[in-house]
Design a protein around this motif. Structure first.
Motif, mmCIF file in Angstrom:
data_model
loop_
_atom_site.group_PDB
_atom_site.id
_atom_site.type_symbol
_atom_site.label_atom_id
_atom_site.label_comp_id
_atom_site.label_asym_id
_atom_site.label_seq_id
_atom_site.Cartn_x
_atom_site.Cartn_y
_atom_site.Cartn_z
ATOM 1 N N ALA A 162 39.370 35.524 40.588
ATOM 2 C CA ALA A 162 39.097 35.204 39.100
ATOM 3 C C ALA A 162 40.497 33.682 39.131
ATOM 4 N N ALA A 163 41.708 33.046 38.910
ATOM 5 C CA ALA A 163 41.773 32.443 38.912
ATOM 6 C C ALA A 163 41.258 31.138 39.061
ATOM 7 N N LEU B 146 44.622 29.979 34.899
ATOM 8 C CA LEU B 146 46.019 31.096 34.889
ATOM 9 C C LEU B 146 45.760 32.224 34.256
ATOM 10 N N GLY B 147 45.071 31.931 32.964
ATOM 11 C CA GLY B 147 45.167 33.404 31.934
ATOM 12 C C GLY B 147 44.638 34.720 32.633
ATOM 13 N N TYR C 126 47.709 37.499 32.199
ATOM 14 C CA TYR C 126 47.339 39.290 31.618
ATOM 15 C C TYR C 126 47.952 39.922 32.604
ATOM 16 N N TRP C 127 47.656 39.443 34.053
ATOM 17 C CA TRP C 127 48.014 40.810 34.909
ATOM 18 C C TRP C 127 49.438 40.685 34.675
ATOM 19 N N LEU C 128 50.605 39.523 34.812
ATOM 20 C CA LEU C 128 52.091 40.038 34.504
ATOM 21 C C LEU C 128 52.171 40.747 32.809
#
Length: 119
Positions: free
Chosen positions: A48-49, A55-56, A60-62
């Protein structure tokens, strides 16, 4: 990894630094069955990035996985999460008061975990 105080009992592992590798290392002894889920989610976030240039998705994943580790590493938080998850899964439908209460508790646990890793 840094050790942070746990307000709900002892910690099973120290809170990891905010890096993908550190979060993965912390998750491995706590919930090894979730490692493939974490990797699949990371691949989706990366895709998606790359697709939209933001980079959001990775941030979000992290944050999501840091919160999952926070839940797993704190027995009191994990107990609350598991009890609420069990209640959600055992209710007859989303209209049941028990379902709404359990969903609210899941959100509260997730929020507490996100706040802890954001501090």
């Amino acid at each position: 990894m840094t050790t942070q105080p746990d307000h709900h009992g002892h910690e099973l592992v120290p809170r990891p630094e905010r890096t993908p590798a550190a979060v993965r290392v912390a998750l491995a002894p706590l919930a090894p069955h979730r490692l493939s889920e974490m990797e699949q989610h990371k691949e989706q976030a990366l895709g998606a990035a790359l697709q939209d240039g933001k980079l959001g998705h990775l941030q979000y994943w992290l944050t999501y996985w840091q919160a999952q580790v926070e839940i797993e590493r704190r027995p009191g938080l994990r107990s609350r999460y598991q009890a609420a998850l069990g209640a959600v899964q055992s209710t007859t439908g989303s209209d049941a008061p028990e379902f709404r209460a359990a969903r609210a508790e899941l959100r509260a646990v997730e929020s507490e975990a996100r706040q802890a890793v954001s501090a």
